[in-house]
Design a protein around this motif. Structure first.
Motif, mmCIF file in Angstrom:
data_model
loop_
_atom_site.group_PDB
_atom_site.id
_atom_site.type_symbol
_atom_site.label_atom_id
_atom_site.label_comp_id
_atom_site.label_asym_id
_atom_site.label_seq_id
_atom_site.Cartn_x
_atom_site.Cartn_y
_atom_site.Cartn_z
ATOM 1 N N ASN A 41 0.807 -1.224 0.000
ATOM 2 C CA ASN A 41 0.000 0.000 0.000
ATOM 3 C C ASN A 41 0.840 1.274 0.000
ATOM 4 O OD1 ASN A 41 -2.266 -1.538 0.041
ATOM 5 N ND2 ASN A 41 -2.653 -1.297 2.239
ATOM 6 N N TYR A 42 2.169 1.105 0.003
ATOM 7 C CA TYR A 42 3.046 2.279 0.064
ATOM 8 C C TYR A 42 3.950 2.330 -1.164
ATOM 9 C CZ TYR A 42 1.629 2.001 4.923
ATOM 10 O OH TYR A 42 0.888 1.932 6.053
ATOM 11 N N ASP A 43 4.158 3.525 -1.674
ATOM 12 C CA ASP A 43 5.134 3.677 -2.761
ATOM 13 C C ASP A 43 6.548 3.490 -2.230
ATOM 14 O OD1 ASP A 43 3.341 4.184 -4.815
ATOM 15 O OD2 ASP A 43 3.140 6.279 -4.211
ATOM 16 N N ASP A 44 6.761 3.950 -1.003
ATOM 17 C CA ASP A 44 8.105 3.908 -0.434
ATOM 18 C C ASP A 44 8.194 2.774 0.594
ATOM 19 O OD1 ASP A 44 10.532 4.342 0.714
ATOM 20 O OD2 ASP A 44 10.173 6.437 1.261
ATOM 21 N N GLN A 45 8.353 1.553 0.085
ATOM 22 C CA GLN A 45 8.342 0.399 0.992
ATOM 23 C C GLN A 45 9.619 0.316 1.829
ATOM 24 O OE1 GLN A 45 7.258 -3.134 -1.183
ATOM 25 N NE2 GLN A 45 5.479 -2.115 -2.102
ATOM 26 N N GLU A 46 10.694 0.864 1.274
ATOM 27 C CA GLU A 46 11.967 0.816 2.007
ATOM 28 C C GLU A 46 11.852 1.557 3.336
ATOM 29 O OE1 GLU A 46 14.531 -1.140 1.361
ATOM 30 O OE2 GLU A 46 13.106 -1.803 -0.168
ATOM 31 N N SER A 47 11.200 2.717 3.286
ATOM 32 C CA SER A 47 11.043 3.502 4.519
ATOM 33 C C SER A 47 10.178 2.755 5.530
ATOM 34 C CB SER A 47 10.423 4.862 4.206
ATOM 35 O OG SER A 47 11.348 5.654 3.498
ATOM 36 N N VAL A 48 9.147 2.083 5.033
ATOM 37 C CA VAL A 48 8.282 1.333 5.949
ATOM 38 C C VAL A 48 9.098 0.241 6.647
ATOM 39 C CG1 VAL A 48 6.179 -0.042 6.170
ATOM 40 C CG2 VAL A 48 6.287 1.786 4.465
ATOM 41 N N LYS A 49 9.888 -0.469 5.846
ATOM 42 C CA LYS A 49 10.691 -1.554 6.430
ATOM 43 C C LYS A 49 11.692 -1.009 7.450
ATOM 44 C CE LYS A 49 10.650 -4.391 2.283
ATOM 45 N NZ LYS A 49 11.493 -4.600 1.110
ATOM 46 N N GLU A 50 12.283 0.117 7.093
ATOM 47 C CA GLU A 50 13.285 0.706 7.996
ATOM 48 C C GLU A 50 12.649 1.087 9.339
ATOM 49 O OE1 GLU A 50 15.471 3.870 6.063
ATOM 50 O OE2 GLU A 50 16.479 4.390 7.946
ATOM 51 N N LEU A 51 11.464 1.669 9.257
ATOM 52 C CA LEU A 51 10.786 2.075 10.493
ATOM 53 C C LEU A 51 10.422 0.857 11.346
ATOM 54 C CD1 LEU A 51 9.723 4.832 11.751
ATOM 55 C CD2 LEU A 51 7.463 3.998 11.115
ATOM 56 N N ILE A 52 9.959 -0.189 10.672
ATOM 57 C CA ILE A 52 9.597 -1.410 11.408
ATOM 58 C C ILE A 52 10.825 -1.982 12.128
ATOM 59 C CG2 ILE A 52 8.791 -3.803 11.154
ATOM 60 C CD1 ILE A 52 7.072 -2.755 8.776
ATOM 61 N N GLU A 53 11.953 -1.998 11.413
ATOM 62 C CA GLU A 53 13.194 -2.500 12.018
ATOM 63 C C GLU A 53 13.577 -1.678 13.249
ATOM 64 O OE1 GLU A 53 14.932 -5.263 11.505
ATOM 65 O OE2 GLU A 53 13.215 -5.654 10.185
ATOM 66 N N MET A 54 13.470 -0.353 13.093
ATOM 67 C CA MET A 54 13.841 0.516 14.214
ATOM 68 C C MET A 54 12.915 0.306 15.396
ATOM 69 S SD MET A 54 14.880 4.032 12.339
ATOM 70 C CE MET A 54 15.137 4.874 13.880
ATOM 71 N N ALA A 55 11.634 0.116 15.101
ATOM 72 C CA ALA A 55 10.670 -0.089 16.192
ATOM 73 C C ALA A 55 11.010 -1.396 16.914
ATOM 74 C CB ALA A 55 9.258 -0.127 15.624
ATOM 75 N N LYS A 56 11.323 -2.429 16.142
ATOM 76 C CA LYS A 56 11.662 -3.733 16.741
ATOM 77 C C LYS A 56 12.886 -3.626 17.629
ATOM 78 C CE LYS A 56 9.914 -7.024 13.354
ATOM 79 N NZ LYS A 56 10.370 -7.588 12.074
ATOM 80 N N ALA A 57 13.851 -2.844 17.161
ATOM 81 C CA ALA A 57 15.106 -2.711 17.908
ATOM 82 C C ALA A 57 14.969 -1.712 19.060
ATOM 83 C CB ALA A 57 16.212 -2.283 16.957
ATOM 84 N N GLY A 58 13.794 -1.162 19.232
ATOM 85 C CA GLY A 58 13.563 -0.207 20.332
ATOM 86 C C GLY A 58 14.310 1.099 20.147
#
Ligand code: CUO
Length: 653
Positions: A41-58
């Motif tokens: 649903n996003y044009d910028d999937q890389e940013s979504v993945k990056e944010l998810i990774e950061m959230a996981k890593a606290g």
């Protein structure tokens, strides 16, 4: 109808955004949305993945912590969130993402990223946001006001709390606190920087003449602040410098939600190195910029860039700020942005005391500190040196043969050529500053503030013309003297000129009288509706009642109309009104038509969003360049000067 519904949902997301009980109360708005399951649903999937990774890593900035755009890590995360919100392929995705961020992300970061998405997404064009002083009252009102509001909330009482300007009259700077602490001025400054962010990259959409606007809007703030000082018998602002003592201290008397008081600064401080930047390095950047100004040439990554062109001021603005369009960040640094940080961290440069940053690190609080204007005077001096180096305008760029301004009068409240100012009172809802108690109704808890205002006025401009023309009318207010009584030279006057209005109209052959109301000014916007009224009107409109409509051209950026003219004094302070009428054929910009549309009404300082700046002339024309002789300048038939007084009438309750 769609847009009304979207506006409604966005307002609900901002309501009680800082309430610590919001999560517990299940105030989550809309459907929760797990980003990872909806990547397509996003044009910028890389940013979504990056944010998810950061959230996981606290690694995400925790909730309730302050958010600072000037902190590189805070900014990086905000840009990530903004890119995700901007790249959501449809409204539904956007809304679900924002709803998620509302309860998961840091509140300050969320509000800023959401604001940026609303201002830049095509499917949200025209959506009106509440004034920032009602989204985040902590950044606009003193600690004592907020504490009293909390007490009223605890006791479940309605309250209207008097909010005073900070400090005492022993501090001379307090005389002009009504300007630096004005809630509308701070709201404007925040929104100007939201429309022209220094971190904005051209790939998201080019912002026309952004560097020049950075120069000009702040140049005008300086001129306006100096006129307020003159109105209060204070000398003009002195530029700050790396080796100068900062004589004036400052005590903001405001608090963060979590970190306690904004730090104060005692008198007579000196700059101290920061862990990531030294004063020496800053003076090197400064001298390289001054060198570029002298030579009218900068060094870009691929060789020299000329500043001796109509784009020169734009390039210099980009370089001084510095924003993403600077020709050479490594060589010229970012003197403006880092100067804000040096001032914000002056009491705890290496962070050993764990102090949060000072007011200079947030655009919505910065003008409270007198050093804001000293810093911007320092930058303004660089811009002046540049403009001076270009020399005066040649005659043919100014004159308009065949067109003569015969006379100008202004009329206010029945008086001719006398403008009248006053202080009035205004109430601001503090609901968003508070935590709310489950199961209890909200109380009416407000702050009452004093604000500068004036009686509206109108100009009558008599013009004779040899033929029919479309013309641009440029109106400036110019101080006559220093606070010491010393007359200003024409060169000082033109650099102190305050733009009051700029508009396009038609004249026909023969005599014309152009009438224009002060409320139509191209530098101001009217008072925004309160958060509650905006929410109420939106709900009414959804139900088919009331007359609220989405205006695609709505602007949040713009000086409050109340502040159009400086305060003056009770005796009637002397100013001059200068009017220049120029040929619109030379002023017109291809693709932008402002003859029948004011595009939100604050073009002079804020441009038009998504379009070119609507005036081909340099900003501030014809006062931006050197004027050698006042009489020669006045001999141009299309330029006229009259004396006006500004009388201050005191307080009206
Ligand atoms: Cu507006 Cu320094 O740029 O605050």
């Amino acid at each position: 109808a769609d847009l009304l519904d979207r506006q409604h949902k966005i307002l609900l997301m901002l309501e009680k955004i800082h309430d610590k009980n919001a999560d517990k109360q299940g105030r989550e708005i809309g459907e929760s949305y797990v980003l990872a399951e909806n990547l397509s649903n996003y044009d910028d999937q890389e940013s979504v993945k990056e944010l998810i990774e950061m959230a996981k890593a606290g690694k995400l900035l925790p909730r309730h912590h302050y958010f600072s755009l000037f902190d590189p890590e805070h900014r990086r995360q905000m840009i990530l969130l903004f890119k995700i919100l901007k790249s959501a392929k449809d409204w539904d995705t956007f809304y679900k993402t924002a709803s998620r961020a509302r309860v998961k992300a840091n509140e300050g970061m969320f509000v800023y990223a959401l604001t940026m998405a609303v201002l830049t997404r095509q499917d949200l064009k025209g959506i009106q946001l509440p004034p920032l002083y009602e989204i985040n009252p902590h950044f606009f009102f003193p600690t004592t006001t907020i504490r009293q509001a909390y007490r009223a909330q605890m006791q479940q009482e309605d309250a209207t709390i008097e909010a005073t300007f900070t400090g005492t009259l022993k501090n001379l700077e307090q005389r002009v606190a009504y300007f630096g602490e004005d809630i509308g001025l701070n709201n404007h400054h925040h929104h100007w920087h939201a429309d022209f962010p220094f971190w904005w990259r051209d790939e998201w959409g080019h912002k026309d003449r952004k560097g020049e606007l950075f120069f000009y809007m702040h140049h005008q703030l300086n001129a306006r602040f100096d006129a307020e000082r003159l109105s209060n018998n204070l000398p003009r602002v002195e530029a700050i410098g790396w080796d100068k003592t900062i004589h004036e201290g400052f005590a903001p008397h405001m608090s963060y939600y979590e970190e306690g008081e904004f730090p104060s600064r005692p008198d007579d401080m000196h700059f101290l190195d920061l862990p990531f930047m030294t004063r020496d390095q800053m003076t090197r950047y400064e001298s390289r910029i001054r060198n570029a100004v002298d030579k009218l040439k900068a060094y870009g990554p691929n060789g020299p860039v000329s500043l001796n062109s109509s784009e020169g001021i734009d390039i210099l603005g980009n370089m001084v700020e510095a924003n993403e369009n600077t020709p050479n960040l490594a060589f010229y640094g970012s003197i403006h942005n880092l100067f804000h940080v040096f001032l914000a961290r002056i009491g705890d440069p290496d962070g050993r005391y764990g102090l949060p940053p000072g007011v200079m690190e947030h655009f919505e609080t910065a003008t409270r500190d007198p050093t804001f204007f000293r810093l911007h005077k320092y930058l303004d001096d660089i811009f002046k040196a540049y403009k001076d180096n270009l020399g005066p305008y040649p005659r043919e760029e100014i004159e308009f043969p065949g067109v003569t301004v015969e006379d100008v009068t202004v009329e206010s409240n029945g008086a001719a050529n006398e403008l009248q100012t006053l202080f009035d009172y205004f109430e601001v809802d503090l609901n968003n500053a508070l935590d709310h108690i489950e199961g209890k109704d909200d109380r009416e808890i407000k702050a009452r503030v004093k604000r500068l205002n004036h009686h509206t006025f109108k100009y009558s401009i008599d013009v004779t013309s040899d033929a029919a023309h479309t013309v641009t009318v440029r109106v400036f207010l110019v101080p006559k003297r220093e606070s010491s009584g010393e007359p200003l030279s024409i060169d000082e006057k033109r650099w102190s000129a305050i733009e009051l209005d700029k508009f396009v109209t038609k004249v026909s052959s023969g005599k014309n009288t152009i009438v224009r109301k002060s409320s139509d000014s191209s530098v101001t916007i009217p008072d925004p509706p309160s958060f509650k009224k905006l929410l109420h009107d939106t709900e009414e409109a959804i139900n088919g009642n009331g007359d609220f409509k989405i205006d695609e051209d709505h602007r949040h950026c713009g000086l409050p109309d109340r502040l159009l003219i400086p305060k003056g004094n009770e005796h009637g302070l002397d100013f001059e009104l200068w009017v220049a009428v120029t040929n619109h054929d030379q002023d017109a910009v291809e693709g932008v038509d402002i003859r029948d549309d004011d595009h939100g009404g604050s073009m002079s300082y804020c441009g038009i969003l998504g379009q070119k700046y609507p005036d081909a002339r340099p900003m501030g024309f014809p006062f931006d360049r050197k004027i050698v002789c006042e009489d020669t300048f006045l001999s141009f038939s299309n330029i006229h000067r009259v004396d006006v007084k500004i009388r201050h009438l005191g307080e009206l309750a």
